[in-house]
Design a protein around this motif. Structure first.
Motif, PDB file in Angstrom:
ATOM      1  N   GLN A 143       1.267  19.399  -3.256  1.00  0.00           N
ATOM      2  CA  GLN A 143       2.065  18.377  -3.931  1.00  0.00           C
ATOM      3  C   GLN A 143       1.678  16.980  -3.466  1.00  0.00           C
ATOM      4  O   GLN A 143       1.673  16.034  -4.253  1.00  0.00           O
ATOM      5  N   VAL A 144       1.328  16.821  -2.185  1.00  0.00           N
ATOM      6  CA  VAL A 144       0.950  15.504  -1.669  1.00  0.00           C
ATOM      7  C   VAL A 144      -0.284  14.972  -2.410  1.00  0.00           C
ATOM      8  O   VAL A 144      -0.369  13.787  -2.717  1.00  0.00           O
ATOM      9  N   LEU A 145      -1.218  15.855  -2.739  1.00  0.00           N
ATOM     10  CA  LEU A 145      -2.393  15.428  -3.493  1.00  0.00           C
ATOM     11  C   LEU A 145      -2.015  15.068  -4.927  1.00  0.00           C
ATOM     12  O   LEU A 145      -2.484  14.068  -5.472  1.00  0.00           O
ATOM     13  N   LYS A 146      -1.144  15.865  -5.539  1.00  0.00           N
ATOM     14  CA  LYS A 146      -0.681  15.557  -6.900  1.00  0.00           C
ATOM     15  C   LYS A 146       0.026  14.206  -6.939  1.00  0.00           C
ATOM     16  O   LYS A 146      -0.155  13.427  -7.872  1.00  0.00           O
ATOM     17  N   ASP A 147       0.809  13.916  -5.902  1.00  0.00           N
ATOM     18  CA  ASP A 147       1.483  12.615  -5.817  1.00  0.00           C
ATOM     19  C   ASP A 147       0.470  11.479  -5.669  1.00  0.00           C
ATOM     20  O   ASP A 147       0.632  10.411  -6.268  1.00  0.00           O
ATOM     21  N   ALA A 148      -0.587  11.699  -4.882  1.00  0.00           N
ATOM     22  CA  ALA A 148      -1.631  10.681  -4.712  1.00  0.00           C
ATOM     23  C   ALA A 148      -2.357  10.430  -6.033  1.00  0.00           C
ATOM     24  O   ALA A 148      -2.675   9.287  -6.375  1.00  0.00           O
ATOM     25  N   TRP A 161       0.832  -1.188   0.000  1.00  0.00           N
ATOM     26  CA  TRP A 161       0.000   0.000   0.000  1.00  0.00           C
ATOM     27  C   TRP A 161       0.876   1.251   0.000  1.00  0.00           C
ATOM     28  O   TRP A 161       1.951   1.264   0.564  1.00  0.00           O
ATOM     29  N   GLU A 162       0.379   2.291  -0.646  1.00  0.00           N
ATOM     30  CA  GLU A 162       1.042   3.587  -0.612  1.00  0.00           C
ATOM     31  C   GLU A 162       0.136   4.535   0.167  1.00  0.00           C
ATOM     32  O   GLU A 162      -1.064   4.578  -0.070  1.00  0.00           O
ATOM     33  N   PHE A 163       0.717   5.278   1.088  1.00  0.00           N
ATOM     34  CA  PHE A 163      -0.066   6.163   1.940  1.00  0.00           C
ATOM     35  C   PHE A 163       0.285   7.616   1.672  1.00  0.00           C
ATOM     36  O   PHE A 163       1.454   7.956   1.513  1.00  0.00           O
TER      37      PHE A 163
END
Length: 164
Positions: free
Chosen positions: A20-25, A4-6
């Motif tokens: 950026q965290v949302l773009k990575d998700a 899993w990726e969190f």
């Protein structure tokens, strides 16, 4: 669980990373083909101020769906302490929307006639009009909402959903 990726999609993490965290998700969702997401909030301007955010960041769900053609975001059952569920096994709720409510146009109106029309752009020089809906509004206060969902991703969604 090691596969899993969190991603921390809290308002604070989105604010600190300039989203950026949302773009990575979103990139991970495109690569994996699914996102399992806990509930998040989309702060209003006043909530952003209360939380000390730089700005009121937009809906993470909308960006996720637009970022990878609307393949579904899965949500686990919400459990409320002290309330027994009517089922024993976990239930995943699938919600699919691209454009949809997120890009909806709306107006408040009074009584009258509401018409929704589509004008085709396929034949240059020829305007083809199709009436999508027509209804009489008799209430003094109405909210009229117009939105669409592209049909091109329904096949991908069905394949993803039924191949699990």
């Amino acid at each position: 669980i090691s596969d899993w990726e969190f991603f921390d999609l809290s308002c604070k993490a989105r604010d600190e990373s300039e989203d950026q965290v949302l773009k990575d998700a979103v990139k991970a969702g495109a690569r994996i083909g699914a996102i399992f997401k806990e509930p998040t909030i989309t702060p209003t301007a006043s909530q952003a101020k209360e939380m000390g955010l730089k700005k009121a960041w937009g809906s993470p769900n909308g960006l996720m769906r637009r970022g990878w053609n609307g393949i579904t975001i899965s949500r686990d059952t919400i459990h409320i302490k002290g309330i027994k569920l009517g089922f024993k096994r976990p239930v995943l709720f699938e919600r699919h929307a691209v454009g949809g409510e997120y890009g909806a146009a709306w107006k408040t109106t009074g009584p009258g006639k509401l018409e929704t029309r589509f004008y085709s752009a396929k034949v240059p020089g020829k305007v083809e009009c199709v009436e999508v809906d027509s209804r009489d509004l008799s209430d003094d206060h109405n909210v009229c909402v117009v939105y669409h969902n592209p049909l091109d991703n329904v096949k991908d969604l069905a394949h993803h959903f039924f191949s699990r």
